[in-house]
Design a protein around this motif. Structure first.
Motif, PDB file in Angstrom:
ATOM      1  N   GLY A 197      28.573  28.827  46.038  1.00  0.00           N
ATOM      2  CA  GLY A 197      27.400  29.045  45.199  1.00  0.00           C
ATOM      3  C   GLY A 197      27.681  29.628  43.826  1.00  0.00           C
ATOM      4  O   GLY A 197      26.768  30.139  43.173  1.00  0.00           O
ATOM      5  N   PHE A 198      28.922  29.546  43.379  1.00  0.00           N
ATOM      6  CA  PHE A 198      29.272  30.102  42.071  1.00  0.00           C
ATOM      7  C   PHE A 198      29.532  28.990  41.060  1.00  0.00           C
ATOM      8  O   PHE A 198      29.876  27.873  41.426  1.00  0.00           O
ATOM      9  N   GLU A 199      29.414  29.343  39.805  1.00  0.00           N
ATOM     10  CA  GLU A 199      29.796  28.462  38.706  1.00  0.00           C
ATOM     11  C   GLU A 199      31.231  28.803  38.321  1.00  0.00           C
ATOM     12  O   GLU A 199      31.617  29.971  38.317  1.00  0.00           O
ATOM     13  N   TRP A 200      31.998  27.781  37.977  1.00  0.00           N
ATOM     14  CA  TRP A 200      33.358  28.009  37.486  1.00  0.00           C
ATOM     15  C   TRP A 200      33.264  28.599  36.085  1.00  0.00           C
ATOM     16  O   TRP A 200      32.489  28.132  35.268  1.00  0.00           O
ATOM     17  N   THR A 201      34.036  29.633  35.829  1.00  0.00           N
ATOM     18  CA  THR A 201      34.088  30.200  34.485  1.00  0.00           C
ATOM     19  C   THR A 201      35.498  30.063  33.937  1.00  0.00           C
ATOM     20  O   THR A 201      36.472  30.167  34.676  1.00  0.00           O
ATOM     21  N   GLY A 202      35.596  29.801  32.653  1.00  0.00           N
ATOM     22  CA  GLY A 202      36.896  29.660  32.001  1.00  0.00           C
ATOM     23  C   GLY A 202      37.473  28.264  32.187  1.00  0.00           C
ATOM     24  O   GLY A 202      36.762  27.316  32.499  1.00  0.00           O
ATOM     25  N   GLU A 203      38.786  28.180  31.988  1.00  0.00           N
ATOM     26  CA  GLU A 203      39.508  26.914  32.077  1.00  0.00           C
ATOM     27  C   GLU A 203      40.331  26.867  33.364  1.00  0.00           C
ATOM     28  O   GLU A 203      40.973  27.852  33.720  1.00  0.00           O
ATOM     29  N   GLN A 204      40.305  25.715  34.024  1.00  0.00           N
ATOM     30  CA  GLN A 204      41.180  25.557  35.193  1.00  0.00           C
ATOM     31  C   GLN A 204      42.625  25.505  34.726  1.00  0.00           C
ATOM     32  O   GLN A 204      42.918  25.040  33.627  1.00  0.00           O
ATOM     33  N   HIS A 205      43.512  25.969  35.567  1.00  0.00           N
ATOM     34  CA  HIS A 205      44.952  25.998  35.311  1.00  0.00           C
ATOM     35  C   HIS A 205      45.333  26.974  34.205  1.00  0.00           C
ATOM     36  O   HIS A 205      46.337  26.775  33.524  1.00  0.00           O
ATOM     37  N   ARG A 206      44.550  28.022  34.048  1.00  0.00           N
ATOM     38  CA  ARG A 206      44.937  29.192  33.269  1.00  0.00           C
ATOM     39  C   ARG A 206      44.879  30.339  34.260  1.00  0.00           C
ATOM     40  O   ARG A 206      43.882  30.528  34.966  1.00  0.00           O
ATOM     41  N   ALA A 207      45.943  31.101  34.332  1.00  0.00           N
ATOM     42  CA  ALA A 207      46.115  32.061  35.422  1.00  0.00           C
ATOM     43  C   ALA A 207      44.991  33.090  35.521  1.00  0.00           C
ATOM     44  O   ALA A 207      44.468  33.326  36.612  1.00  0.00           O
ATOM     45  N   LEU A 208      44.613  33.717  34.422  1.00  0.00           N
ATOM     46  CA  LEU A 208      43.580  34.749  34.513  1.00  0.00           C
ATOM     47  C   LEU A 208      42.228  34.142  34.876  1.00  0.00           C
ATOM     48  O   LEU A 208      41.478  34.715  35.673  1.00  0.00           O
ATOM     49  N   ASP A 209      41.897  32.980  34.329  1.00  0.00           N
ATOM     50  CA  ASP A 209      40.636  32.320  34.687  1.00  0.00           C
ATOM     51  C   ASP A 209      40.632  31.905  36.158  1.00  0.00           C
ATOM     52  O   ASP A 209      39.628  32.082  36.860  1.00  0.00           O
ATOM     53  N   ASP A 210      41.737  31.356  36.643  1.00  0.00           N
ATOM     54  CA  ASP A 210      41.822  30.990  38.058  1.00  0.00           C
ATOM     55  C   ASP A 210      41.703  32.230  38.943  1.00  0.00           C
ATOM     56  O   ASP A 210      41.028  32.207  39.985  1.00  0.00           O
ATOM     57  N   ALA A 211      42.332  33.328  38.538  1.00  0.00           N
ATOM     58  CA  ALA A 211      42.232  34.575  39.308  1.00  0.00           C
ATOM     59  C   ALA A 211      40.786  35.081  39.320  1.00  0.00           C
ATOM     60  O   ALA A 211      40.285  35.529  40.354  1.00  0.00           O
ATOM     61  N   GLU A 212      40.112  35.005  38.181  1.00  0.00           N
ATOM     62  CA  GLU A 212      38.713  35.446  38.103  1.00  0.00           C
ATOM     63  C   GLU A 212      37.825  34.648  39.050  1.00  0.00           C
ATOM     64  O   GLU A 212      36.961  35.205  39.741  1.00  0.00           O
ATOM     65  N   ASN A 213      38.032  33.351  39.115  1.00  0.00           N
ATOM     66  CA  ASN A 213      37.245  32.517  40.015  1.00  0.00           C
ATOM     67  C   ASN A 213      37.614  32.753  41.472  1.00  0.00           C
ATOM     68  O   ASN A 213      36.750  32.701  42.347  1.00  0.00           O
ATOM     69  N   THR A 214      38.865  33.041  41.736  1.00  0.00           N
ATOM     70  CA  THR A 214      39.297  33.393  43.093  1.00  0.00           C
ATOM     71  C   THR A 214      38.624  34.689  43.534  1.00  0.00           C
ATOM     72  O   THR A 214      38.206  34.826  44.692  1.00  0.00           O
ATOM     73  N   VAL A 215      38.486  35.632  42.616  1.00  0.00           N
ATOM     74  CA  VAL A 215      37.829  36.912  42.922  1.00  0.00           C
ATOM     75  C   VAL A 215      36.403  36.689  43.418  1.00  0.00           C
ATOM     76  O   VAL A 215      35.933  37.391  44.318  1.00  0.00           O
ATOM     77  N   LYS A 216      35.710  35.716  42.878  1.00  0.00           N
ATOM     78  CA  LYS A 216      34.331  35.441  43.305  1.00  0.00           C
ATOM     79  C   LYS A 216      34.279  35.130  44.804  1.00  0.00           C
ATOM     80  O   LYS A 216      33.463  35.699  45.535  1.00  0.00           O
ATOM     81  N   VAL A 217      35.144  34.229  45.240  1.00  0.00           N
ATOM     82  CA  VAL A 217      35.195  33.861  46.660  1.00  0.00           C
ATOM     83  C   VAL A 217      35.715  35.031  47.480  1.00  0.00           C
ATOM     84  O   VAL A 217      35.180  35.340  48.551  1.00  0.00           O
ATOM     85  N   PHE A 218      36.737  35.702  46.970  1.00  0.00           N
ATOM     86  CA  PHE A 218      37.329  36.837  47.683  1.00  0.00           C
ATOM     87  C   PHE A 218      36.284  37.920  47.964  1.00  0.00           C
ATOM     88  O   PHE A 218      36.171  38.404  49.088  1.00  0.00           O
ATOM     89  N   ARG A 219      35.530  38.274  46.946  1.00  0.00           N
ATOM     90  CA  ARG A 219      34.521  39.333  47.108  1.00  0.00           C
ATOM     91  C   ARG A 219      33.412  38.921  48.071  1.00  0.00           C
ATOM     92  O   ARG A 219      32.927  39.742  48.847  1.00  0.00           O
ATOM     93  N   LYS A 220      33.014  37.658  48.043  1.00  0.00           N
ATOM     94  CA  LYS A 220      31.934  37.206  48.925  1.00  0.00           C
ATOM     95  C   LYS A 220      32.333  37.345  50.396  1.00  0.00           C
ATOM     96  O   LYS A 220      31.506  37.665  51.243  1.00  0.00           O
ATOM     97  N   LEU A 221      33.613  37.127  50.673  1.00  0.00           N
ATOM     98  CA  LEU A 221      34.103  37.183  52.057  1.00  0.00           C
ATOM     99  C   LEU A 221      34.968  38.416  52.300  1.00  0.00           C
ATOM    100  O   LEU A 221      35.809  38.420  53.204  1.00  0.00           O
ATOM    101  N   LEU A 222      34.776  39.453  51.519  1.00  0.00           N
ATOM    102  CA  LEU A 222      35.639  40.624  51.489  1.00  0.00           C
ATOM    103  C   LEU A 222      35.999  41.171  52.866  1.00  0.00           C
ATOM    104  O   LEU A 222      37.154  41.460  53.149  1.00  0.00           O
ATOM    105  N   ASP A 223      35.028  41.312  53.726  1.00  0.00           N
ATOM    106  CA  ASP A 223      35.278  41.935  55.038  1.00  0.00           C
ATOM    107  C   ASP A 223      35.841  40.965  56.079  1.00  0.00           C
ATOM    108  O   ASP A 223      36.086  41.344  57.217  1.00  0.00           O
ATOM    109  N   MET A 224      36.056  39.724  55.685  1.00  0.00           N
ATOM    110  CA  MET A 224      36.519  38.711  56.640  1.00  0.00           C
ATOM    111  C   MET A 224      38.021  38.396  56.524  1.00  0.00           C
ATOM    112  O   MET A 224      38.583  37.815  57.439  1.00  0.00           O
ATOM    113  N   TRP A 225      38.649  38.780  55.419  1.00  0.00           N
ATOM    114  CA  TRP A 225      40.080  38.439  55.235  1.00  0.00           C
ATOM    115  C   TRP A 225      40.951  39.262  56.171  1.00  0.00           C
ATOM    116  O   TRP A 225      40.700  40.439  56.407  1.00  0.00           O
ATOM    117  N   ARG A 226      41.980  38.610  56.694  1.00  0.00           N
ATOM    118  CA  ARG A 226      42.973  39.291  57.552  1.00  0.00           C
ATOM    119  C   ARG A 226      44.209  39.592  56.707  1.00  0.00           C
ATOM    120  O   ARG A 226      44.688  38.732  55.983  1.00  0.00           O
TER     121      ARG A 226
END
Length: 180
Positions: A150-179
């Motif tokens: 349910g998120f919008e992509w921000t920044g440019e794909q294949h740029r490390a900080l932008d990819d990390a920022e978008n990964t954070v969105k998914v990471f935070r949504k499932l924060l308590d589920m990661w092993r």
């Protein structure tokens, strides 16, 4: 507990010619607390030594300019700065990236540059765990996961900080589920 959600970009060629060894050319990362709060960011370009000239394919994919790579520091200096940013004290941390490529590439570069790599071992492969958590028949790319969560992509794909920022969105949504 601190999480370091990161992404790297590496030298690349169309079709991956035989004998071409990839090297990290960019690291981007965000610190995320155990409560999901996003802290500081880390972003650096790295000058490769085996193939210092980026291929046309790599420049087009990443939008990283050769002139910027020519001004960048070498891997040893950047990885030491990254390690100090990741673990400035004794607080426990876990690194997290979308897939296993990023960790494998950094481990390979540490070997190439004779740098310590033990600090890279507490690691979550978010892509593999995401597949399991969502019951997917196959692994999903980051852009697809961002969209499906349910998120919008921000920044440019294949740029490390932008990819990390978008990964954070998914990471935070499932924060308590990661092993880890």
């Amino acid at each position: 507990m601190r999480f370091i959600v990161y992404d790297i970009e590496a030298t690349c060629w169309e079709g991956r010619p035989p004998g071409m060894v990839q090297e990290t050319i960019e690291i981007g990362a965000y610190e995320v607390t155990a409560y999901g709060e996003v802290g500081s960011a880390f972003s650096r370009l790295i000058q490769p030594i085996l193939h210092p000239q980026l291929s046309y394919f790599c420049r087009r994919l990443t939008r990283i300019e050769q002139a910027d790579i020519d001004r960048a520091r070498d891997f040893s200096r950047v990885i030491e700065a990254f390690r100090e940013w990741v673990a400035p004290d004794t607080e426990p941390y876990v690194l997290a990236a979308w897939g296993d490529f990023d960790q494998r590439q950094l481990l390979q570069d540490c070997w190439l540059h004779h740098a310590d790599d033990e600090w890279l071992l507490p690691h979550i492969n978010l892509k593999a765990q995401y597949r399991e958590l969502r019951g997917l028949p196959k692994k999903r790319g980051l852009a697809s996961a961002v969209r499906h969560e349910g998120f919008e992509w921000t920044g440019e794909q294949h740029r490390a900080l932008d990819d990390a920022e978008n990964t954070v969105k998914v990471f935070r949504k499932l924060l308590d589920m990661w092993r880890y």
